[in-house]
Design a protein around this motif. Structure first.
Motif, PDB file in Angstrom:
ATOM      1  N   VAL A  93       0.880  -1.169   0.000  1.00 27.28           N
ATOM      2  CA  VAL A  93       0.000   0.000   0.000  1.00 27.28           C
ATOM      3  C   VAL A  93       0.914   1.214   0.000  1.00 27.28           C
ATOM      4  CG1 VAL A  93      -1.827   1.269   1.178  1.00 27.28           C
ATOM      5  CG2 VAL A  93      -1.761  -1.237   1.317  1.00 27.28           C
ATOM      6  N   CYS A 128     -11.060   2.661   4.836  1.00 32.59           N
ATOM      7  CA  CYS A 128     -10.345   1.378   4.850  1.00 32.59           C
ATOM      8  C   CYS A 128     -10.962   0.454   5.907  1.00 32.59           C
ATOM      9  CB  CYS A 128      -8.861   1.585   5.132  1.00 32.59           C
ATOM     10  SG  CYS A 128      -7.978   0.006   5.259  1.00 32.59           S
ATOM     11  N   VAL A 170      -5.724   0.423   7.742  1.00 30.44           N
ATOM     12  CA  VAL A 170      -4.322   0.424   7.314  1.00 30.44           C
ATOM     13  C   VAL A 170      -3.651   1.776   7.578  1.00 30.44           C
ATOM     14  CG1 VAL A 170      -2.879   0.456   5.224  1.00 30.44           C
ATOM     15  CG2 VAL A 170      -4.457  -1.454   5.638  1.00 30.44           C
ATOM     16  N   PRO A 198       0.559   4.536   5.438  1.00 30.91           N
ATOM     17  CA  PRO A 198       0.122   3.137   5.407  1.00 30.91           C
ATOM     18  C   PRO A 198       0.803   2.316   6.508  1.00 30.91           C
ATOM     19  CG  PRO A 198       1.731   3.490   3.682  1.00 30.91           C
ATOM     20  CD  PRO A 198       1.487   4.841   4.330  1.00 30.91           C
ATOM     21  N   GLU A 221       0.239  -1.682   6.532  1.00 37.89           N
ATOM     22  CA  GLU A 221       0.009  -2.168   5.160  1.00 37.89           C
ATOM     23  C   GLU A 221      -0.098  -3.690   5.089  1.00 37.89           C
ATOM     24  OE1 GLU A 221       3.044  -1.167   2.305  1.00 37.89           O
ATOM     25  OE2 GLU A 221       4.653  -2.045   3.486  1.00 37.89           O
ATOM     26  N   CYS A 250      -3.646  -5.165   4.796  1.00 34.66           N
ATOM     27  CA  CYS A 250      -4.467  -4.845   3.619  1.00 34.66           C
ATOM     28  C   CYS A 250      -5.089  -6.110   3.021  1.00 34.66           C
ATOM     29  CB  CYS A 250      -3.595  -4.146   2.588  1.00 34.66           C
ATOM     30  SG  CYS A 250      -4.420  -3.800   1.026  1.00 34.66           S
ATOM     31  N   ASP A 264      -6.735  -5.885   0.022  1.00 38.26           N
ATOM     32  CA  ASP A 264      -6.826  -5.615  -1.425  1.00 38.26           C
ATOM     33  C   ASP A 264      -8.240  -5.288  -1.909  1.00 38.26           C
ATOM     34  OD1 ASP A 264      -4.132  -6.183  -1.377  1.00 38.26           O
ATOM     35  OD2 ASP A 264      -4.326  -8.169  -2.283  1.00 38.26           O
ATOM     36  N   VAL A 285      -2.200   0.374  -4.738  1.00 38.77           N
ATOM     37  CA  VAL A 285      -2.206  -0.915  -4.051  1.00 38.77           C
ATOM     38  C   VAL A 285      -1.852  -1.979  -5.072  1.00 38.77           C
ATOM     39  CG1 VAL A 285      -3.608  -2.618  -2.821  1.00 38.77           C
ATOM     40  CG2 VAL A 285      -3.874  -0.189  -2.308  1.00 38.77           C
TER      41      VAL A 285
END
Ligand code: SF4
Ligand code: F3S
Ligand code: ZN
Length: 103
Positions: free
Chosen positions: A38, A55, A59, A77, A80, A83, A85, A100
């Motif tokens: 990220v 989010c 994140v 981030p 990260e 994440c 996705d 991303v």
């Protein structure tokens, strides 16, 4: 918009809270890109905040960036690795500051 090939076109110059910082960095005016999976281009981010709010796995964390011409805080981030996705942050950022790499 953030360069999606940043990891080929830039060099990692630092580390921040466990994630990479991609240069060039010339504080406080030029801050580079934070993160890899990220990635947020701090020189494009103007602290809109949509990514931080939307989010689903938190994140992003605010960091203060006094003296930066675009904004005096940035969405970092920090988490990260969490994440999933979903690409929401990429879609909601009004200035396309986030990349991303969903693979
Ligand atoms: Fe959060 Fe989704 Fe963006 Fe990953 S892609 S940082 S989970 S909003
Ligand atoms: Fe910055 Fe875009 Fe988030 S402007 S705060 S990266 S929505
Ligand atoms: Zn950072």
């Amino acid at each position: 918009a953030i360069d999606p090939q940043f990891n080929e076109n830039r060099e990692q110059v630092d580390e921040h809270e466990g994630h990479a910082v991609w240069g060039p960095v010339e504080e406080p005016e030029e801050l580079g890109i934070h993160g890899t999976h990220v990635a947020v281009d701090f020189d494009i981010c103007l602290a809109d905040g949509a990514c931080v709010e939307d989010c689903p796995v938190d994140v992003f964390e605010w960091v203060d960036t006094p003296g930066h011409p675009e904004s005096e805080e940035k969405a970092d981030p920090a988490n990260e690795a969490q994440c999933i996705d979903c690409m929401l942050c990429v879609d909601v950022c009004p200035v396309d500051a986030i990349d991303v790499d969903a693979g």
